[in-house]
Design a protein around this motif. Structure first.
Motif, PDB file in Angstrom:
ATOM      1  N   VAL A  64      10.771  69.451  29.745  1.00 51.07           N
ATOM      2  CA  VAL A  64      11.877  69.890  30.041  1.00 51.07           C
ATOM      3  C   VAL A  64      12.234  69.436  31.852  1.00 51.07           C
ATOM      4  O   VAL A  64      13.548  68.725  31.679  1.00 51.07           O
ATOM      5  CB  VAL A  64      12.307  71.217  30.425  1.00 51.07           C
ATOM      6  N   ALA A  65      11.603  68.669  32.498  1.00 50.36           N
ATOM      7  CA  ALA A  65      11.731  67.961  33.323  1.00 50.36           C
ATOM      8  C   ALA A  65      11.367  66.610  33.502  1.00 50.36           C
ATOM      9  O   ALA A  65      10.703  66.287  33.387  1.00 50.36           O
ATOM     10  CB  ALA A  65      10.897  68.569  34.640  1.00 50.36           C
ATOM     11  N   ARG A  66      12.940  65.877  33.401  1.00 46.15           N
ATOM     12  CA  ARG A  66      12.601  63.898  33.659  1.00 46.15           C
ATOM     13  C   ARG A  66      11.910  63.673  34.584  1.00 46.15           C
ATOM     14  O   ARG A  66      11.826  62.422  34.470  1.00 46.15           O
ATOM     15  CB  ARG A  66      14.298  63.709  33.376  1.00 46.15           C
ATOM     16  N   THR A  67      12.625  64.058  35.603  1.00 45.45           N
ATOM     17  CA  THR A  67      11.619  63.519  37.016  1.00 45.45           C
ATOM     18  C   THR A  67      10.790  63.996  37.624  1.00 45.45           C
ATOM     19  O   THR A  67      10.645  65.739  37.902  1.00 45.45           O
ATOM     20  CB  THR A  67      13.357  62.894  38.000  1.00 45.45           C
ATOM     21  N   ARG A 113       6.005  59.844  33.781  1.00 47.30           N
ATOM     22  CA  ARG A 113       7.271  59.076  32.423  1.00 47.30           C
ATOM     23  C   ARG A 113       8.094  58.558  33.293  1.00 47.30           C
ATOM     24  O   ARG A 113       9.013  57.561  33.247  1.00 47.30           O
ATOM     25  CB  ARG A 113       7.991  60.477  32.478  1.00 47.30           C
ATOM     26  N   GLU A 114       8.749  59.130  35.048  1.00 47.28           N
ATOM     27  CA  GLU A 114       9.411  58.598  35.987  1.00 47.28           C
ATOM     28  C   GLU A 114       9.215  57.510  35.895  1.00 47.28           C
ATOM     29  O   GLU A 114       9.706  56.433  35.937  1.00 47.28           O
ATOM     30  CB  GLU A 114       9.658  59.247  36.866  1.00 47.28           C
ATOM     31  N   ARG A 127       5.901  54.962  28.779  1.00 43.73           N
ATOM     32  CA  ARG A 127       6.801  54.109  28.226  1.00 43.73           C
ATOM     33  C   ARG A 127       5.997  53.458  27.139  1.00 43.73           C
ATOM     34  O   ARG A 127       5.902  52.150  26.987  1.00 43.73           O
ATOM     35  CB  ARG A 127       8.266  53.915  28.243  1.00 43.73           C
ATOM     36  N   ARG A 133       9.669  64.577  25.588  1.00 48.22           N
ATOM     37  CA  ARG A 133       9.639  63.056  25.361  1.00 48.22           C
ATOM     38  C   ARG A 133       8.471  62.338  26.220  1.00 48.22           C
ATOM     39  O   ARG A 133       8.543  62.401  27.115  1.00 48.22           O
ATOM     40  CB  ARG A 133      11.387  63.181  25.901  1.00 48.22           C
ATOM     41  N   TRP A 134       8.469  60.753  25.941  1.00 46.36           N
ATOM     42  CA  TRP A 134       7.642  60.205  26.111  1.00 46.36           C
ATOM     43  C   TRP A 134       8.738  59.509  27.437  1.00 46.36           C
ATOM     44  O   TRP A 134       7.360  59.332  27.928  1.00 46.36           O
ATOM     45  CB  TRP A 134       6.771  59.252  25.155  1.00 46.36           C
ATOM     46  N   GLU A 135       9.643  59.606  27.065  1.00 46.62           N
ATOM     47  CA  GLU A 135      10.121  58.905  28.596  1.00 46.62           C
ATOM     48  C   GLU A 135      11.369  59.176  28.567  1.00 46.62           C
ATOM     49  O   GLU A 135      12.121  60.337  28.375  1.00 46.62           O
ATOM     50  CB  GLU A 135      10.434  56.924  27.995  1.00 46.62           C
ATOM     51  N   ALA A 182       5.407  64.293  35.245  1.00 50.16           N
ATOM     52  CA  ALA A 182       6.747  63.756  35.359  1.00 50.16           C
ATOM     53  C   ALA A 182       7.137  62.867  35.354  1.00 50.16           C
ATOM     54  O   ALA A 182       7.464  61.232  35.238  1.00 50.16           O
ATOM     55  CB  ALA A 182       7.383  65.390  35.983  1.00 50.16           C
TER      56      ALA A 182
END
Length: 244
Positions: A160-163, A83-84, A89, A242-244, A80
């Motif tokens: 599922v965790a974007r941050t 990604r953040e 990306r 998701r990679w970004e 996470a």
């Protein structure tokens, strides 16, 4: 393959550089075992544990500590964070696909888990006479499936965790539940029977580890549930990641 090796070296170097975390992940279960083993009364045979002493009975539960820390805490938090910060990306624009970073993370996580388990088994055997797993093949199977189930859950959290904060919010409750049902906070013989039975089917499936360690064959239902969780959570993570 060259890009993967480069990323693996970097990830391993970063892992080794964070010495406090590394020592905690690898050494904490053994430290707990040593502390318990230094208490004479806990080394005495007890009819509550089929004639074993508490140290022997509790050793398999200590495997849960590292599995939980790596599988549902360290791994999803690291991914996470990458990604953040846009690391995934940026990797997508280079010959090194982000999947190489994911694979390197898995290799490093598995190495830490294996090192911790071996240290616990060796120190337990040499210092306190804790028997080696008496059903080696059953133990290896239970350990592999339990590890796979927890790592898959960790990947699902990362998916599922974007941050980083979101990952922490999901990972901490899952970590606490894994430790509780794994009999780390409270030995399983003190848990209500219904709660202990839930723990049988909660990753990493500590009852299968306990059975194999003491010489019994792990129950197929326990192993099957770990396999189902590993496949289902892994498939969900692959679909949602998701990679970004």
């Amino acid at each position: 393959m060259h890009a993967f090796r480069q990323i693996l070296r970097i990830e391993a170097r970063l892992y080794l550089r964070d010495l406090p975390t590394l020592l905690t992940i690898v050494g904490l279960p053994t430290m707990i075992l040593v502390v318990l083993g230094l208490i004479p009364s806990l080394r005495e045979p007890d009819p509550n544990f089929d004639g074993q002493n508490f140290v022997n009975y509790f050793a398999p539960s200590l495997l849960v500590v590292t599995l939980a820390m790596v599988g549902v805490n360290t791994l999803p938090m690291a991914l996470a964070t990458y990604r953040e910060r846009g690391v995934l990306r940026r990797l997508a624009t280079t010959p090194a696909h982000p999947a190489a970073l994911l694979a390197a993370q898995m290799v490093v996580a598995l190495a830490a888990i294996l090192a911790s388990a071996l240290l616990l088994i060796i120190v337990g055997r040499l210092a306190f006479g804790v028997p080696l797993p008496r059903h080696p093949l059953g133990f290896i199977l239970a350990f592999v499936l339990g590890t796979a189930a927890l790592l898959a859950l960790g990947l699902l959290v990362a998916a599922v965790a974007r941050t980083t904060k979101a990952a922490q919010a999901l990972a901490v409750p899952l970590f606490l539940l894994t430790m509780f049902f794994g009999g780390v906070y409270l030995p399983r013989f003190l848990l209500p029977d219904a709660v202990a039975r839930i723990g049988d089917y909660t990753p990493p499936g500590v009852q299968a580890l306990l059975d194999a360690w003491t010489g019994a064959s792990p129950q197929p239902s326990h192993l099957a549930i770990m396999a189902v969780i590993a496949v289902a959570a892994g498939a969900g993570a692959a679909k949602l990641f998701r990679w970004e």
